[in-house]
Each structure stands twice: as C-alpha cells, then as structure tokens.
Design a protein around this motif. Sequence first.
Motif, PDB file in Angstrom:
ATOM      1  N   SER A  76      16.845  11.903  -7.239  1.00 13.65           N
ATOM      2  CA  SER A  76      17.165  11.220  -5.986  1.00 13.65           C
ATOM      3  C   SER A  76      17.304   9.716  -6.150  1.00 13.65           C
ATOM      4  N   GLY A  77      16.899   9.202  -7.316  1.00 12.56           N
ATOM      5  CA  GLY A  77      16.912   7.767  -7.536  1.00 12.56           C
ATOM      6  C   GLY A  77      15.688   7.057  -6.994  1.00 12.56           C
ATOM      7  N   LYS A  78      14.747   7.825  -6.421  1.00  9.99           N
ATOM      8  CA  LYS A  78      13.562   7.221  -5.806  1.00  9.99           C
ATOM      9  C   LYS A  78      12.439   7.033  -6.826  1.00  9.99           C
ATOM     10  N   ARG A  79      11.285   6.589  -6.345  1.00  6.48           N
ATOM     11  CA  ARG A  79      10.139   6.273  -7.190  1.00  6.48           C
ATOM     12  C   ARG A  79       9.683   7.485  -7.998  1.00  6.48           C
ATOM     13  N   PHE A  80       9.253   7.244  -9.228  1.00  9.60           N
ATOM     14  CA  PHE A  80       8.837   8.308 -10.137  1.00  9.60           C
ATOM     15  C   PHE A  80       7.577   9.005  -9.657  1.00  9.60           C
TER      16      PHE A  80
ATOM     17  N   LYS B 141       4.061   6.532 -16.012  1.00 12.88           N
ATOM     18  CA  LYS B 141       5.450   6.115 -16.061  1.00 12.88           C
ATOM     19  C   LYS B 141       6.229   7.164 -16.845  1.00 12.88           C
ATOM     20  N   PRO B 142       7.515   7.272 -16.598  1.00  9.89           N
ATOM     21  CA  PRO B 142       8.277   8.361 -17.210  1.00  9.89           C
ATOM     22  C   PRO B 142       8.397   8.256 -18.729  1.00  9.89           C
ATOM     23  N   GLN B 143       8.295   9.395 -19.382  1.00  7.68           N
ATOM     24  CA  GLN B 143       8.684   9.490 -20.787  1.00  7.68           C
ATOM     25  C   GLN B 143      10.184   9.707 -20.839  1.00  7.68           C
ATOM     26  N   ARG B 144      10.791   9.287 -21.941  1.00  8.36           N
ATOM     27  CA  ARG B 144      12.236   9.377 -22.078  1.00  8.36           C
ATOM     28  C   ARG B 144      12.616  10.284 -23.249  1.00  8.36           C
ATOM     29  N   SER B 145      13.716  10.997 -23.060  1.00  9.80           N
ATOM     30  CA  SER B 145      14.247  11.859 -24.106  1.00  9.80           C
ATOM     31  C   SER B 145      15.007  11.024 -25.132  1.00  9.80           C
TER      32      SER B 145
ATOM     33  N   ILE C 184       2.132  18.173  -2.124  1.00  3.91           N
ATOM     34  CA  ILE C 184       1.513  17.387  -3.189  1.00  3.91           C
ATOM     35  C   ILE C 184       2.216  17.711  -4.509  1.00  3.91           C
ATOM     36  N   PRO C 185       2.915  16.753  -5.139  1.00  5.61           N
ATOM     37  CA  PRO C 185       3.173  15.394  -4.650  1.00  5.61           C
ATOM     38  C   PRO C 185       4.286  15.344  -3.607  1.00  5.61           C
ATOM     39  N   ALA C 186       5.188  16.321  -3.630  1.00  2.00           N
ATOM     40  CA  ALA C 186       6.262  16.439  -2.638  1.00  2.00           C
ATOM     41  C   ALA C 186       7.061  17.680  -2.997  1.00  2.00           C
ATOM     42  N   PRO C 187       7.675  18.340  -2.018  1.00  2.00           N
ATOM     43  CA  PRO C 187       8.525  19.489  -2.333  1.00  2.00           C
ATOM     44  C   PRO C 187       9.722  19.077  -3.200  1.00  2.00           C
TER      45      PRO C 187
END
Length: 338
Positions: free
Chosen positions: A199-203, A106-110, A175-178
């Motif tokens: 993009s607002g999409k899944r992490f 899951k994302p770390q936050r600044s 991998i994982p995506a361009p």
Amino acid sequence: MASLQAAPGTVLITGTTSGVGLYATKALIDRGWRVITANRSPLKAEAAAQQLGLPFRRPRQLQHLQIDLGDLNSVRSGVKQLIEGLDSPLDALVCNAAVYLPRLRKPQRSAQGYEISMATNHFGHFLLIQLLLDNLRRSNRPVWTGRSWGFEAPRVVILGTVTANLKELGGKIPIPAPADLGNLSGFEQGFLDPISMASGKRFKPGKAYKDSKLCNMITTQELHRRYKDSSIVFSSLYPGCVANTQLFRNTPKLFQILFPWFQKLITGGFVSQSLAGERVAQVVADPAFGISGAHWSWGNRQRKNGKQFSQELSSRATDPITSKKVWDLSMKLVGISE
C-alpha cells in the motif's frame, strides 16, 4: 460409476525443511510420487527428510534442489537446473515456503531490494510459476476413468492462510491489521527502499506477511482466469492452523507455547503437521480436487476424516481489476515482460 484413479507423478514443493512442506513430501512419497524439494539449503532439506524416514539418495523418489525464493536470480538458475535434469515434465507444483518475521523493527530486503516477506512469499513463487508453466502444460499423468485411460490435469497449488481472507474470522483480526493491498502504490513505486508495504504505507511486519499471502491467493485466482482453457488446474488451500511449526520461530517464546494450546482448546482450529501435509497431498494428487479456481478448506472441522469444501474468498482476493493490477505489476517487478 467407478472413481477416477490417477497414477503417481512428479511434484516440486518449496519449503520442505520442516512443517507442512516436509509432511506433504512424506504424504506424496507414500502415494508413490516422485518429490523434488526446493529450499535455500538442500542439505538441511535432506537431513529433515532423513529424520522423517524418507528415502535417502534415491533421486527417482526424492531429490533436493537449491532455490532461494528471496532471490529472483536464484529462482531462475534453480529452474534452469531443474528443467535440464528432468526426464519428464512436472505434474504438479506446490508453493508452500513462507517467511514470517513479526518482530522486525525495520524491513529486511531481498537481493533485489524488496521487502523480504513479499519477496519470498509472493515474488519468488510468482516467478517460479511463470518459469514452469510451459513445462507443466506438457504433463501427461495417466488416469483410469473406470473404462479407459486418460490424462489427469497438472496442478499448481499455493498455500494460503485464513488470516488473509476477510470472509473468515481469522482474516478480520485487527492485530496488526487485516491484509489489505490498498491502491498498490508500493508496487507501482517499485517496492524499493523506502517502500516496504504494498500500500506504500508504514511498515508493519505482521501485516507484510498477511499481504504477501493475500497476493498468493490473488495469484491463484488470476492464473485461473487467464488460463481457464489450459490443461492446468490452479488452486489454493488452507489446511487448518498448524500452530507448532517453524513458521512461528520468530515470534515471542511465550506465544510459541500458548498459541498451539489456544488453537486446540479455544478455537478448535489446530491441525497437526502430518494432517496438514496429508491435505496438501490430497489437493495435489486426488482427482476429487481437480477443480481450478477453488480455495480448499476444512474450516474448524479438524477431525481426521473431515470433508473438504471450497471456501469463499473475499473481494480483496477475487476482484478481477485488483488481480490484473497485481499480476501486471508483479510481472514487471520480477523482470518479465508480456
């Protein structure tokens, strides 16, 4: 016709505790430049420099500044401290530091709540550049043209990556995506939890890194467009695949062992840290690299004396509409109003 010969200047480099930034520091000091490093830990930066045999406690050659690029308040306070301590303007800025955390679940936050890859790699550098543009404009580094003295243009140099350029094979790896910023809905929605991607999409942690580096290269292109009549040269570079740096310390151990060998034996793309540092120093210091808007590359020609060329970037990095949108939204997210 005699070649241009520019005098050494003063440069600020981010991310010098290891890898490309550390070896770029050495290459520029060897050229007579004064280097100011920006890192979360000045003590760690100083220890790394000492291990490489660089000057110790000689501020006219090398000094260390505390800036955490993942914290916009730290960037502001660090720039304030820097400018108050300068006796002459900066002649160059190198945006090199980066975080790469491909194993996050899951994302770390600044400190400001942004996803940490974008916060550090893009937003921190974006704010740093904005705060230093006026200082850089006052640069007056002498250059001998063969007949008379003039002034060499100050430079802003940003480290890009092949994995964020869809025009190159490395940028097409699925991998994982361009790298792809989509419609920038993540930026538009403020990039705060639960938003973690442009993009607002899944992490996707690996893609988050690629997206942040794409933003770095977009920033270079937009700086060039906006300030093409200024004295500053804006450029980016990909020095080659430095596959054995601390950038990859958060990847699986087996990857850290196999990846350098793969780049050496299969792709031919491997570049040593010292050669990569030398290439950064060339883009900073040598008159031949004084071309604004260029993205310098050496491709897979990794011989020591290989010639540079300006690599074509994909429309994802050069599209003026996207670039303007990234710029405007980034200005808002770092707290600057135009």
